[in-house]
Design a protein around this motif. Structure first.
Motif, PDB file in Angstrom:
ATOM      1  N   ALA A   1       0.697  -0.948   0.041  1.00 51.93           N
ATOM      2  CA  ALA A   1      -0.251   0.285   0.095  1.00 51.93           C
ATOM      3  C   ALA A   1       1.310   1.492  -0.061  1.00 51.93           C
ATOM      4  O   ALA A   1       1.856   0.995  -0.043  1.00 51.93           O
ATOM      5  CB  ALA A   1      -1.261   0.274   1.470  1.00 51.93           C
ATOM      6  N   THR A   2       0.351   2.492  -0.564  1.00 53.53           N
ATOM      7  CA  THR A   2       1.041   3.488  -0.777  1.00 53.53           C
ATOM      8  C   THR A   2       0.375   4.488   0.139  1.00 53.53           C
ATOM      9  O   THR A   2       0.827   5.861  -0.038  1.00 53.53           O
ATOM     10  CB  THR A   2       1.446   4.171  -2.411  1.00 53.53           C
ATOM     11  OG1 THR A   2       0.500   4.822  -2.667  1.00 53.53           O
ATOM     12  CG2 THR A   2       2.299   3.385  -2.845  1.00 53.53           C
TER      13      THR A   2
ATOM     14  N   GLY B   1       3.505   3.531   8.793  1.00 57.76           N
ATOM     15  CA  GLY B   1       3.565   2.899  10.197  1.00 57.76           C
ATOM     16  C   GLY B   1       2.910   1.470   9.937  1.00 57.76           C
ATOM     17  O   GLY B   1       2.994   0.553   9.302  1.00 57.76           O
ATOM     18  N   GLU B   2       2.834   1.738  11.791  1.00 57.02           N
ATOM     19  CA  GLU B   2       2.015   0.079  11.340  1.00 57.02           C
ATOM     20  C   GLU B   2       0.174  -1.052  10.708  1.00 57.02           C
ATOM     21  O   GLU B   2       0.412  -1.910  10.237  1.00 57.02           O
ATOM     22  CB  GLU B   2       1.013  -0.201  12.975  1.00 57.02           C
ATOM     23  CG  GLU B   2       0.265  -0.923  13.773  1.00 57.02           C
ATOM     24  CD  GLU B   2      -0.351  -0.995  14.866  1.00 57.02           C
ATOM     25  OE1 GLU B   2      -1.303  -2.010  15.487  1.00 57.02           O
ATOM     26  OE2 GLU B   2       0.481  -0.076  15.131  1.00 57.02           O
ATOM     27  N   TYR B   3      -0.840   0.501  10.679  1.00 57.68           N
ATOM     28  CA  TYR B   3      -0.937  -0.149   9.104  1.00 57.68           C
ATOM     29  C   TYR B   3      -0.644   0.142   7.490  1.00 57.68           C
ATOM     30  O   TYR B   3      -1.665  -1.189   7.300  1.00 57.68           O
ATOM     31  CB  TYR B   3      -2.459   1.346   9.007  1.00 57.68           C
ATOM     32  CG  TYR B   3      -2.773   2.079  10.739  1.00 57.68           C
ATOM     33  CD1 TYR B   3      -4.316   0.838  10.928  1.00 57.68           C
ATOM     34  CD2 TYR B   3      -2.500   3.026  11.173  1.00 57.68           C
ATOM     35  CE1 TYR B   3      -4.649   1.130  12.230  1.00 57.68           C
ATOM     36  CE2 TYR B   3      -3.215   3.309  12.056  1.00 57.68           C
ATOM     37  CZ  TYR B   3      -4.143   2.624  12.651  1.00 57.68           C
ATOM     38  OH  TYR B   3      -4.514   3.248  14.117  1.00 57.68           O
ATOM     39  N   LYS B   4      -0.035   0.429   7.518  1.00 55.66           N
ATOM     40  CA  LYS B   4       0.375  -0.445   5.936  1.00 55.66           C
ATOM     41  C   LYS B   4       1.127  -1.597   6.553  1.00 55.66           C
ATOM     42  O   LYS B   4       0.873  -2.394   5.745  1.00 55.66           O
ATOM     43  CB  LYS B   4       1.963   0.733   5.927  1.00 55.66           C
ATOM     44  CG  LYS B   4       2.780   0.114   4.199  1.00 55.66           C
ATOM     45  CD  LYS B   4       3.667   1.063   3.891  1.00 55.66           C
ATOM     46  CE  LYS B   4       5.180   0.705   2.636  1.00 55.66           C
ATOM     47  NZ  LYS B   4       4.546  -0.085   2.128  1.00 55.66           N
ATOM     48  N   THR B   5       1.763  -1.986   7.267  1.00 52.58           N
ATOM     49  CA  THR B   5       2.117  -3.275   7.879  1.00 52.58           C
ATOM     50  C   THR B   5       1.380  -3.877   7.645  1.00 52.58           C
ATOM     51  O   THR B   5       1.999  -5.109   6.697  1.00 52.58           O
ATOM     52  CB  THR B   5       3.001  -2.759   9.083  1.00 52.58           C
ATOM     53  OG1 THR B   5       3.846  -1.982   8.592  1.00 52.58           O
ATOM     54  CG2 THR B   5       3.621  -4.512   9.661  1.00 52.58           C
ATOM     55  N   LYS B   6      -0.037  -4.042   8.846  1.00 49.99           N
ATOM     56  CA  LYS B   6      -1.082  -4.851   8.620  1.00 49.99           C
ATOM     57  C   LYS B   6      -1.513  -5.489   6.910  1.00 49.99           C
ATOM     58  O   LYS B   6      -2.187  -6.388   7.477  1.00 49.99           O
ATOM     59  CB  LYS B   6      -1.955  -4.516   9.872  1.00 49.99           C
ATOM     60  CG  LYS B   6      -1.902  -4.254  10.960  1.00 49.99           C
ATOM     61  CD  LYS B   6      -2.887  -4.141  12.049  1.00 49.99           C
ATOM     62  CE  LYS B   6      -2.313  -4.756  13.257  1.00 49.99           C
ATOM     63  NZ  LYS B   6      -3.317  -3.771  14.542  1.00 49.99           N
ATOM     64  N   LEU B   7      -1.894  -4.368   6.854  1.00 48.01           N
ATOM     65  CA  LEU B   7      -2.066  -4.307   5.807  1.00 48.01           C
ATOM     66  C   LEU B   7      -1.164  -5.471   4.171  1.00 48.01           C
ATOM     67  O   LEU B   7      -2.187  -5.797   3.617  1.00 48.01           O
ATOM     68  CB  LEU B   7      -3.024  -2.524   4.622  1.00 48.01           C
ATOM     69  CG  LEU B   7      -3.356  -3.130   3.078  1.00 48.01           C
ATOM     70  CD1 LEU B   7      -4.939  -4.381   3.705  1.00 48.01           C
ATOM     71  CD2 LEU B   7      -4.118  -2.109   2.789  1.00 48.01           C
ATOM     72  N   ASP B   8      -0.217  -5.060   4.122  1.00 49.44           N
ATOM     73  CA  ASP B   8       0.686  -4.883   3.668  1.00 49.44           C
ATOM     74  C   ASP B   8       0.825  -6.923   3.475  1.00 49.44           C
ATOM     75  O   ASP B   8       0.923  -8.099   2.734  1.00 49.44           O
ATOM     76  CB  ASP B   8       1.659  -5.057   3.720  1.00 49.44           C
ATOM     77  CG  ASP B   8       2.085  -3.187   2.738  1.00 49.44           C
ATOM     78  OD1 ASP B   8       1.523  -3.151   2.000  1.00 49.44           O
ATOM     79  OD2 ASP B   8       3.019  -2.775   3.051  1.00 49.44           O
ATOM     80  N   GLY B   9       1.076  -7.158   5.194  1.00 51.55           N
ATOM     81  CA  GLY B   9       1.085  -8.603   4.993  1.00 51.55           C
ATOM     82  C   GLY B   9      -0.715  -9.396   4.782  1.00 51.55           C
ATOM     83  O   GLY B   9      -0.380 -10.483   4.766  1.00 51.55           O
ATOM     84  N   HIS B  10      -1.676  -8.961   5.501  1.00 51.91           N
ATOM     85  CA  HIS B  10      -2.698  -9.355   4.548  1.00 51.91           C
ATOM     86  C   HIS B  10      -2.953  -9.682   3.115  1.00 51.91           C
ATOM     87  O   HIS B  10      -3.412 -10.819   2.425  1.00 51.91           O
ATOM     88  CB  HIS B  10      -3.966  -8.616   5.121  1.00 51.91           C
ATOM     89  CG  HIS B  10      -5.224  -9.145   5.458  1.00 51.91           C
ATOM     90  ND1 HIS B  10      -6.665  -8.758   5.765  1.00 51.91           N
ATOM     91  CD2 HIS B  10      -5.309 -10.455   4.879  1.00 51.91           C
ATOM     92  CE1 HIS B  10      -7.144  -9.750   5.358  1.00 51.91           C
ATOM     93  NE2 HIS B  10      -7.089 -10.741   5.421  1.00 51.91           N
TER      94      HIS B  10
END
Length: 190
Positions: A79-80, A84-93
Motif C-alpha cells: 500500500a502507498t 506505519g503499523e497500518y501499512k504493515t498490517k495491510l501489506d501482510g494481509h
C-alpha cells in the motif's frame, strides 16, 4: 522434372524470404522505469499501492503491437496510502492466503493472445492472466507511444480465488465488504 524442381526451389525461397520479414520485433520492458499501481475498493473507501514488474516484453510487427508477456512479482505488493503499523498490517494481509498467497504464488503472469488495433496508437488487447494459480482471459485497452505503453485493467479478484470480504461469497459483511473488482494502471517503458 527440372521445371518442377525449379518451381519448388523458387516457392521455397519466396516463403523463406517472406518469413524472415514477418518475424516480430521483441522489445524488453525496463522493469526499473515501468510502474504498476493498484486500487482496491471497499464500502467505506479504498486503498492503493504498487507492485513490481519482474519481467516483460512487447512484440511488434513494424510499429503495430502484436503480442507480449509479463511477469509480476507478487511479493512486492504494498500500500502507498498508509504508513506505519497500518501499512504493515495491510501489506501482510494482501500477501497472506486471504488475498494473493504470495508464499505459494510469488508470480502473476499475463500472456497476450490477441491484439486488435482500435486507433493510431491504441489497441484492444486480450490475454491470459494468471493469479494465484488460476488463469482467466482478460480484455483491456492499451496505448503505445514511442517507447512507452499504458494500460488500465479492471480485474475480478474472485476469478482468481481471492474471496476475502467479498459480498459475492459472504453474507452480512455490511461496511466490511470489499468489492470484487480492483484496478491496475500499468505504465511501461521499453
Amino acid at each position: 522434372m527440372k521445371n518442377k524442381i525449379l518451381k519448388s526451389v523458387t516457392i521455397f525461397a519466396v516463403v523463406l524470404g517472406t518469413s524472415s520479414f514477418t518475424e516480430p520485433d521483441t522489445k524488453k520492458v525496463d522493469t526499473e522505469k515501468s510502474e504498476i499501481t493498484w486500487k482496491g475498493y471497499k464500502v467505506t473507501g479504498s486503498h492503493e499501492g504498487t507492485i513490481a514488474l519482474k519481467s516483460g516484453e512487447l512484440k511488434f510487427d513494424g510499429d503495430k503491437l502484436i503480442g507480449g508477456e509479463f511477469a509480476v512479482d507478487m511479493t512486492t505488493i504494498g500500500a502507498t496510502d498508509l504508513s506505519g503499523e497500518y501499512k504493515t498490517k495491510l501489506d501482510g494481509h494482501l500477501k497472506s492466503n486471504d488475498f494473493f498467497g504470495v508464499e505459494n504464488h510469488p508470480t502473476a503472469t499475463l500472456v497476450i493472445t490477441k491484439v486488435n488495433p482500435t486507433g493510431k496508437n491504441s489497441y484492444e488487447v486480450t490475454g491470459d492472466l494468471a493469479i494465484k494459480g488460476k488463469t482467466n482471459p482478460i480484455t483491456f485497452e492499451m496505448s503505445v507511444y514511442g517507447s512507452k505503453a499504458t494500460a488500465n485493467l479492471k480485474i475480478d479478484r474472485t476469478k482468481y480465488d481471492v474471496r476475502y470480504g467479498s459480498g459475492s461469497f459472504f453474507d452480512n459483511l455490511g461496511d466490511k465488504t470489499i468489492y470484487d473488482e480492483f484496478d491496475l494502471v500499468v505504465d511501461l517503458v521499453f
